[in-house]
Enzyme design. Structure first.
Site, mmCIF file in Angstrom:
data_model
loop_
_atom_site.group_PDB
_atom_site.id
_atom_site.type_symbol
_atom_site.label_atom_id
_atom_site.label_comp_id
_atom_site.label_asym_id
_atom_site.label_seq_id
_atom_site.Cartn_x
_atom_site.Cartn_y
_atom_site.Cartn_z
ATOM 1 N N LYS A 54 0.915 -1.285 0.073
ATOM 2 C CA LYS A 54 -0.114 -0.003 -0.054
ATOM 3 C C LYS A 54 0.717 1.310 -0.140
ATOM 4 O O LYS A 54 0.563 2.239 -0.739
ATOM 5 C CB LYS A 54 -0.904 0.106 1.002
ATOM 6 C CG LYS A 54 -2.130 -1.126 1.134
ATOM 7 C CD LYS A 54 -2.848 -1.238 2.479
ATOM 8 C CE LYS A 54 -4.143 -1.963 2.524
ATOM 9 N NZ LYS A 54 -4.677 -2.044 3.675
ATOM 10 N N GLN A 98 -4.876 -1.312 9.704
ATOM 11 C CA GLN A 98 -4.741 -2.849 9.205
ATOM 12 C C GLN A 98 -5.625 -3.634 9.893
ATOM 13 O O GLN A 98 -5.179 -3.874 11.308
ATOM 14 C CB GLN A 98 -3.472 -2.997 8.804
ATOM 15 C CG GLN A 98 -3.365 -4.320 8.152
ATOM 16 C CD GLN A 98 -3.626 -4.433 6.732
ATOM 17 O OE1 GLN A 98 -3.802 -3.578 5.983
ATOM 18 N NE2 GLN A 98 -4.346 -5.600 6.365
ATOM 19 N N ASP A 121 -11.580 2.810 4.175
ATOM 20 C CA ASP A 121 -12.078 1.319 4.133
ATOM 21 C C ASP A 121 -13.352 1.061 3.888
ATOM 22 O O ASP A 121 -13.903 0.103 3.472
ATOM 23 C CB ASP A 121 -11.578 0.412 5.238
ATOM 24 C CG ASP A 121 -10.260 -0.395 4.906
ATOM 25 O OD1 ASP A 121 -10.051 -0.558 3.910
ATOM 26 O OD2 ASP A 121 -9.744 -0.876 6.032
#
Length: 297
Positions: A54, A98, A121
């Site tokens: 990422k 995460q 997200d």
């Protein structure tokens, strides 16, 4: 194989190119650089690889990447304090914590501490509610990537029958809501669904997101249907070692389907590409600028 292969790797590269073009324009015309902050708690090997990827791709498209690595025993109060700091940092437009988190941390509490406008997200309860009621929201990356590929392949999705196999909060439910918004007739199938094979055979669009390797076989697929395989499963090879497979038995399904995504190289690459697209969208909204065309739901 008769089905057309939907190349997620190539499509993701195109998405990243579009993002990079928009980022360059933001910098040149407005002096703004989108910033993505990724928080990693602990040392889960898969999460570490994912976070590195990422960060690398964030920089490649011209964005600022901020990585925060915390010890596995980090106190919940300290993690929440970091999120609050990022919420209030104008240089940060997207925040991603995460998952999975270490067991002593409450994932729902942590996710819902993120500013919904920076929740790239799309997991915050406010974004879930906004998506479910058809309002502007941040959309989870994997379903957004699936939607982009479906739109690219079909053009309009209006009136198509769609079956989503799997009812997770991360993929199944938001995928169903996105397909509804594009005027599909949507059914969610799951472990308690009766005669699931017959139900799937009615689908013009079949999305498999159940986490069971090669569960969906060719006799579940309507001839000519589009099959989107979200699953990523590692299985043993007869000759030793392992390989990655999806939730769809690729060979048998590809002999029947009109189009299909492979695993690997299908949905997976689109997830990070859509994370970058979401960060760009969040930055555009934060600065009251037009949202990038073709990169949102």
């Amino acid at each position: 194989m008769t089905a057309q292969l939907i190349d997620g790797k190539a499509f993701a590269a195109t998405v990243r190119e579009k993002v990079a073009t928009h980022v360059a324009r933001l910098k040149e015309e407005h002096g703004i650089t989108p910033g993505l902050a990724v928080v990693l708690v602990g040392e889960d090997p898969a999460s570490q690889v994912y976070v590195r990827s990422k960060g690398k791709l964030t920089v490649e498209v011209g964005m600022n990447s901020y990585e925060h690595k915390l010890d596995a025993d980090t106190a919940e109060a300290d993690l929440l304090a970091l999120i609050d700091k990022l919420n209030n940092d104008p240089a940060v437009h997207g925040i991603l914590v995460q998952l999975p988190l270490p067991g002593h941390l409450n994932e729902d509490l942590v996710i819902n501490a993120i500013d919904p406008a920076k929740d790239v997200d799309g997991f915050h309860i406010s974004n879930v509610g906004l998506l479910g009621t058809g309002q502007k929201s941040m959309v989870p990356c994997t379903p957004l990537g699936c939607l982009m590929m479906l739109r690219e392949h079909h053009g309009s999705l209006s009136g198509l029958n769609a079956v989503v196999v799997g009812r997770s909060n991360i993929v199944g439910k938001p995928m169903a809501n996105l397909l509804l918004r594009d005027s599909c007739t949507v059914t969610i199938a799951h472990s308690r669904t009766k005669d699931i094979e017959a139900l799937c055979r009615q689908a013009d669009i079949l999305v498999a997101a159940v986490g069971r390797p090669q569960m969906v076989t060719g006799d579940w697929v309507k001839p000519g249907a589009t099959v989107i395989d979200v699953g990523i499963n590692r299985i043993e090879k007869p000759e030793g070692g392992t390989r990655l497979v999806g939730d769809v038995d690729f060979d048998s399904a590809a002999a029947v389907a009109g189009a299909i995504t492979p695993v690997p190289g299908g949905v997976g690459p689109m997830t990070i590409a859509c994370l970058l697209a979401n960060t760009l969208t969040a930055c555009s909204r934060a600065n009251d600028l037009p949202e990038p065309e073709g990169l949102t739901a």
